[in-house]
Design a protein around this motif. Structure first.
Motif: not given
Ligand code: AHR
Length: 489
Positions: A63-64, A74-75, A104-105, A119-120
Motif C-alpha cells: 500500500r502506498w 497530488h500525484w 507513480t512510476h 495498492y494505491v
C-alpha cells in the motif's frame, strides 16, 4: 490441541501478509529510494539489499503513498523528469521537504521488482474527484486519452495493472475530519469516477473505522456497501497512552510485555464486532475487511525526529505480529487483506537501515516463517490450552493457526505468549499420515532482545526439535516468548 488435517475451512488470502509504505520519515527515502547516483547499490534508484530481503518474505501487496500523506498527495507532482518535480512540505511527517522523486512510476517499478501487487491510496481529503479520476486513467487506460498520452510521454507506454485502490484514508481524522454520513456520500461520489478501463477491474476500498468506532462501520455499510469491495480498519497496539506516552520499544518494564500482547490480541474482538456489522449488510461476505494499518506504535527512538516515527523492534514485536497473523488467518472468511505499518524504518518495520547498512527485525522473521500460510487452505484446529491474563485481556497462553499449502505440506504456527513460562501440550494430528516433521523457532532470552547494526543476528529463527511424535500425537514443549513453525509432510 487437535488438528483435523483433512478438514479445510477456506483459503487464507495471501494479502493478509501485505505491507504498507508511506512517505513518512525514512521509509520511502533511504528505505526504498536512494536515487540512481547513490553509492548504496541500487537498481534504477531502488536499494538492492532491501529488494532482496523483501523478496524473501513474498510480499503479496504493498500500500502506498499513505496513510495521512495520501490525503495531501497530488500525484501530478510526482511524475515527469525528477529535476522538475515540485518540492513540497510533508506537513504530517516532520515538516521536511518532499522532493517527489519517488512517484507513480517509481512505485510501479518497485512493485515489479518485489513481485508484489500495488495498492494505491487516493486523495479525498484535499483532492478532487477529477484528480482522482485522472490518476486512475493515467495508471490504467491503454487507449488514446490525455492522461494515457501523458504517461507515454513520461516513458511508460503500456498501462499498468492496478487492482487495489483506496478512496481516502482515515477520513474521520487526518483525511478530513469528516463525519461518517458525509464521508459515505463523498465515497459514493469519488468511487463513481474510479473507472475500470479495459480488463483492469478495480477493487475499491472505502476508508473504514478507527479501532472501535462501530458507528462508522454501521453508517458506511448502510449507505455505501453496494459501491465498495473492501472496507478498511485501522488498529495499532500501543502499550501506553497515544498522547501521554506510548511506551518505549526496548526499554520497557516487565508488565508492559503482558499489556502489549493483550492489546494486540484485542484485534480479535474488533474484527468480530466490526465483522458482525458487516455481516448484517453483507451476509455473503463479499466485502473484504481490509486491515490496512496495524502493528505496534511506541515513542520514537531518542534523538530521532518525532515526526519520523522511527522505533526499534524486539521479540515482543515478533510475538505481536505472530498473534495478530494467527487471528487474521482464523478470520480469513472476512479479512481479505492486512498491511502492517510500515515496511522500513517506521513503526513495526521489517527492515531498519542506517545509510548503507541494513538489518532485519524479529518481525521480519515472523513474516518469513508465516509465508507458508499465503493462499493455503486453512485447517480445522482446536486449541484448548491454559488461559492467561495478559494486561486487560484473557487469552490462551498458546495461540495457533494451521493450513495446508499447495505442495501438500501442513504448516502449524504456534505462539507461546508467556514471558517466563514454557508451554507443554499435546498436538493430536488427525487425518494425516506423518512421514516427517520439521520445526523452526524464534525466541530470545531477554524481553527486549533485538537486532542492531552491530549485532544483526541476535534474534533469528533456529531449528526447533522440542517435540516428540507418538503415532500422530505430538508432545510439544515451547520456550517462553516464542514463535514456532511446524511443517508436517
Ligand atoms: O502509520 C502512521 C499513520 O497512522 C498513518 O499515516 C495514518 O493513516 C495513521 O494514523
Amino acid at each position: 490441541m487437535v488438528l483435523n488435517a483433512d478438514v479445510t475451512q477456506g483459503k487464507i488470502n495471501k494479502n493478509i501478509y501485505g505491507h504498507f509504505a508511506e512517505h513518512l520519515g525514512r521509509c520511502i527515502y533511504e528505505g526504498f529510494w536512494v536515487g540512481e547516483d547513490s553509492e548504496i547499490p541500487n537498481t534504477n534508484g531502488i536499494r538492492n539489499d532491501v529488494v532482496e530481503a523483501l523478496r524473501n518474505i513474498d510480499i503479496p501487496v504493498l500500500r502506498w503513498p499513505g496513510g495521512c500523506f495520501a490525503d495531501e498527495y497530488h500525484w501530478q507532482d510526482g511524475i515527469g523528469p525528477r529535476e522538475n518535480r515540485k518540492r513540497m512540505v510533508n506537513t504530517h511527517w516532520g515538516g521536511v521537504i518532499e522532493n517527489n522523486h519517488f512517484g507513480t512510476h517509481e512505485f510501479f517499478m518497485l512493485c515489479e521488482m518485489l513481485g508484489t501487487e500495488p495498492y494505491v491510496n487516493g486523495n479525498v481529503g484535499s483532492g478532487t474527484v477529477q484528480e482522482m479520476s485522472e490518476w486512475v486513467e493515467y495508471m490504467t487506460f491503454d487507449g488514446e486519452s490525455p492522461m494515457s498520452n501523458l504517461r507515454k510521454e513520461n516513458g511508460q507506454e503500456d498501462a499498468w495493472k492496478l487492482k487495489y485502490f483506496g478512496v481516502g484514508n482515515e477520513n474521520w481524522g487526518c483525511g478530513g475530519n469528516m463525519r461518517p454520513q458525509y464521508y459515505a456520500d463523498l465515497y459514493r461520489r469519488f468511487q463513481t469516477y474510479v473507472r475500470n478501463y479495459g480488463d483492469n477491474k478495480i477493487f475499491r476500498i472505502a476508508g473504514g473505522a478507527n479501532v472501535d468506532d462501530y458507528n462508522w462501520t454501521e453508517v458506511l455499510m448502510r449507505e455505501a456497501a453496494p459501491f465498495m469491495d473492501g472496507l478498511s480498519l485501522h488498529y495499532y497496539t500501543i502499550p501506553g497512552d497515544f498522547w501521554l506516552g506510548k511506551g518505549s520499544a526496548t526499554n520497557f518494564p516487565e508488565e508492559e510485555w503482558d499489556i502489549t500482547i493483550g492489546r494486540a490480541y484485542h484485534i480479535k474482538e474488533l474484527i468480530e464486532k466490526h465483522g458482525a456489522i458487516m455481516d448484517k449488510y453483507d451476509p455473503e461476505k463479499r466485502i473484504g475487511m481490509i486491515i490496512d494499518e496495524w502493528g505496534t506504535w511506541y515513542d520514537v527512538e531518542e534523538g530521532t525526529n518525532p515526526g519520523f516515527l522511527y522505533q526499534q523492534n524486539t521479540i515482543r514485536d515478533a510475538l505481536v505480529a505472530a498473534v495478530s497473523l494467527n487471528i487474521f488467518n482464523d478470520h480469513s472468511d472476512r479479512v481479505q487483506m492486512a498491511n502492517i505499518a510500515q515496511t522500513i524504518n517506521v513503526l513495526q518495520s521489517m527492515i531498519l537501515t542506517d545509510k548503507e547498512k541494513m538489518i532485519l527485525t524479529p518481525t521480519y522473521h515472523v513474516f518469513e516463517m508465516y509465508k507458508v500460510h499465503q493462499d493455503a487452505e486453512k485447517l480445522a484446529l482446536h486449541v484448548d490450552t491454559n488461559v492467561v491474563k495478559m494486561g486487560e485481556k484473557e487469552m490462551s497462553q498458546v495461540t495457533a493457526s494451521a493450513s495446508k499449502a499447495a505442495d501438500g505440506k501442513v504448516n502449524i504456527t504456534l505462539v507461546n505468549v508467556s514471558k517466563d513460562e514454557d508451554a507443554e501440550f499435546t498436538l493430536d494430528v488427525r487425518g494425516l499420515d506423518i512421514s516427517t516433521i520439521k520445526g523452526r523457532v524464534l525466541t530470545a532470552g531477554e524481553l527486549d532482545a533485538h537486532n542492531t547494526f552491530e549485532n544483526p543476528e541476535n534474534v533469528k529463527p533456529e531449528e526447533f526439535t522440542s517435540f516428540q511424535d507418538s503415532d500422530g500425537e505430538l508432545a510439544v514443549k515451547m520456550p517462553s516468548k516464542s514463535v514456532v513453525l511446524l511443517t508436517i509432510e
